[in-house]
Write an enzyme that holds these catalytic residues in place. Structure first.
Site, short mmCIF file in Angstrom:
data_model
loop_
_atom_site.label_atom_id
_atom_site.label_comp_id
_atom_site.label_asym_id
_atom_site.label_seq_id
_atom_site.Cartn_x
_atom_site.Cartn_y
_atom_site.Cartn_z
CG ASP A 135 -2.27 0.83 1.11
OD1 ASP A 135 -2.28 1.21 -0.17
OD2 ASP A 135 -2.77 1.16 2.18
CG HIS A 160 -5.58 3.72 -3.88
ND1 HIS A 160 -4.10 3.90 -3.77
CD2 HIS A 160 -5.64 2.91 -2.54
CE1 HIS A 160 -3.50 3.42 -2.31
NE2 HIS A 160 -4.50 2.94 -1.61
CG HIS A 193 -7.37 -1.68 -4.43
ND1 HIS A 193 -8.68 -0.92 -4.09
CD2 HIS A 193 -7.16 -2.79 -3.95
CE1 HIS A 193 -9.03 -1.73 -3.00
NE2 HIS A 193 -8.20 -2.73 -2.79
CG HIS A 212 -6.34 -1.74 0.58
ND1 HIS A 212 -7.25 -1.04 -0.01
CD2 HIS A 212 -4.98 -1.03 0.51
CE1 HIS A 212 -6.84 0.12 -0.51
NE2 HIS A 212 -5.77 0.30 0.27
ZN ZN Z 1 -4.54 2.03 0.30
#
Ligand code: ZN
Length: 365
Positions: A176, A259, A262, A275
């Site tokens: 992340d 993101h 994602h 995540h």
């Molecule tokens: Zn994140």
């Protein structure tokens, strides 16, 4: 009104990290209140309960109440916990655990206008220091991001606690945090070009760069050390990169393609990664979209491979590949962070870039 908008960053008032710092909790609580209430998940609370209670007792600020039932940060849970905090007449909230627990704690603190301290029990998230709370439905669909009027008054990161959690968490946290080295610069460029009201600070950009450099230099060693049960300088540096630097960098906005990719991939049936792992893949997709030099993409890709972060589509799970175009479409949703890229990105471009990452990974020696 300045020509290029306002530079803004929201930070926690205090950040303390180190082995055994949980023992200082009571002394910190006493500076802000006298009736603390803990909000946590069951696993997180089990891991720190004895140390939290001992520290609070020693400082003369015993626990006024606790709720260790958080499994998801929902509006219902926020209201339920807030009612319990009011019943206990607590005057400070302590959020213990992973992202869901600390997000719930932060949302409750905002609702009741109380200060909040966060005590992470693992390293998969930087939620502990962020001035927002992500609210989901019971079945884990994204509902909204609540922006808080202030960040936590203290983020207390005991490396004895976070580095003793299963090693997969620190790997997810690195995945992340990896994105901040790419998303924030893209976001900053876009906001500058648009003369937007929200501008990135140079400080955040510098911290992001430092975060990326730290991950590249110490990430693989930190994972090995955590696996061996050792808390070394590499571990402390990487924990700081995840917990403080990536949060500092993202604070005030800053997501871009990684993101968004994602978010798109989460709709694909069969996706089996968490995540941070999916964001790491999304980061490589962003690098390809930006046409970064191959050497740079390969360096990050090798680093991901050494950590066990996914670099092939097949490593994301048994994906139903017929959903990939839909995922690319969702990644380009105008309300998502793809719109923070400094150039127009179409679903076709995302689809091509995802496949290019996959074939680059296949060819990686
Ligand atoms: Zn994140």
């Amino acid at each position: 009104m300045p020509e290029s908008g306002a530079r803004k960053v929201i930070l926690p008032a205090r950040y303390v990290q180190g082995q055994g710092v949980l023992g200082q909790l009571g002394a910190h609580v006493r500076q802000h209140g006298s009736k603390p209430f803990v909000v946590s998940g069951r696993t997180g609370w089990t891991r720190v309960k004895a140390r939290v209670q001992a520290s609070l007792l020693q400082a003369g600020v015993p626990l006024a109440g606790h709720d260790d039932s958080v499994t998801e940060c929902t509006h219902a849970k926020i209201n339920e916990v807030a009612a319990r905090v009011e019943d206990a007449e607590a005057d400070i909230i302590i959020g213990c655990g992973g992202g869901k627990a600390v997000d719930t704690a932060k949302a409750v603190s905002e609702k009741l206008h109380l200060p909040v301290i966060t005590v992470p029990t693992q390293c998969a998230t930087n939620a502990d220091q962020m001035a927002d709370a992500v609210v989901f439905s019971e079945d884990h669909r994204f509902i909204e991001d609540i922006y808080l009027s202030q960040a936590p008054v203290l983020v207390l990161v005991d490396t004895e606690v976070v580095a003793r959690a299963p090693p997969v968490f620190i790997v997810q946290g690195m995945g992340d945090a990896l994105a901040c080295g790419f998303e924030k610069p893209a976001y900053a460029e876009t906001m500058r070009a648009r003369k937007s009201q929200e501008q990135a600070t140079n400080a955040a950009l510098e911290v992001n760069l430092k975060c990326f450099q730290t991950l590249m230099a110490h990430g693989v060693q930190a994972k090995k050390d955590v696996e061996a049960g050792k808390i070394t300088d590499a571990v402390e540096s990487v924990v700081e990169a995840i917990k403080l630097q990536s949060g500092f960098g993202f604070g005030g906005g800053g997501c871009a393609a990684a993101h968004a990719v994602h978010n798109g991939l989460t709709i694909v049936p069969g996706i089996a990664r968490k995540h941070g792992e999916i964001v790491a893949f999304g980061t490589m997709v962003q690098m390809v979209l930006e046409r970064r030099p191959m050497g740079e993409v390969e360096r990050v890709m090798r680093w991901c491979r050494e950590l066990g972060l996914p670099i092939r589509l097949s490593e994301l799970g048994k994906l139903d590949m017929s959903y990939l175009p839909k995922a690319a479409e969702k990644a380009c949703d105008p309300n998502d962070s793809m719109s923070a890229m400094p150039f127009t990105v179409t679903p076709d471009m995302v689809l091509v870039a995802m496949r290019e990452v996959d074939s680059l990974a296949q060819r990686l020696g």
